[in-house]
Design a protein around this motif. Structure first.
Motif: not given
Length: 201
Positions: A176-201
């Protein structure tokens, strides 16, 4: 049929560096770092090789048995520094690869600024699939193998997506996105993303 994956060693350095270079030549962030086509052809392979050296020394490189895809992972401890070590590393990379290119250093500073701290996690620094093999599920298999372990060991995972296409893949894998995208100066966006561990099914 599953995808055979192994841990890369020093003998795989050139293979992995070539693979990352091919996979990221057309990437928006690589194009921002090296906007000139000739410059990118010449210097981008050296930057990828430097990344491979760092991860071989400090983390783990996974590669598919057929050499068509690789993933670079770094374990980040909970008490990791606030990003300044990473920034210093990018300053050294700039000096070694292209001293006049401030974007090599800037990308390190900007990504360090948004990198979550305070919890141990696995950091997917880069994942590359040979252009002619993209869309076959190799990247998903590489990431999935580590995410299964993260789930077993209740460890989160983190990455920065460098394209909208890769962001969609990571979302399907539970990032999932962490807060907001990272805008590179005069460039594209990057998306910092975090994943919580999922419990065993």
């Amino acid at each position: 049929m599953g995808v055979a994956i192994r841990t890369a060693g020093a003998d795989d350095r050139e293979l992995v560096a070539r693979l990352l270079d091919a996979a990221f030549q057309g990437d928006p962030v690589s194009g921002w770092i090296f906007p000139g086509e000739e410059e990118r052809r010449t210097l981008h392979p050296r930057l990828m090789a430097a990344f491979v050296d760092i991860v071989l020394a400090e983390g783990r490189v996974d590669v598919t048995e057929d050499g068509a895809a690789c993933a670079l992972w770094l374990p980040v401890p909970a008490e990791s520094a606030d990003g300044h070590d990473e920034e210093d590393g990018f300053a050294q990379l700039r000096e070694a690869i292209d001293p006049g290119n401030e974007r090599i250093e800037l990308i390190g500073r900007l990504t360090a600024d948004v990198h979550p701290s305070g919890r141990a996690h696995e950091y997917l620094w880069m994942i590359g699939v040979a252009p002619e093999r993209q869309g076959e599920g190799l990247g998903t298999a590489l990431i999935g193998a580590v995410l299964e372990r993260c789930d077993r060991e209740t460890v989160p995972a983190y990455l920065e997506a460098s394209s909208a296409r890769s962001r969609e893949l990571y979302e399907r894998l539970g990032f999932e996105l962490v807060e907001r995208p990272l805008d590179l100066p005069d460039g594209p966006q990057m998306w910092p993303m975090w994943r919580e561990p999922r419990p065993a099914r």
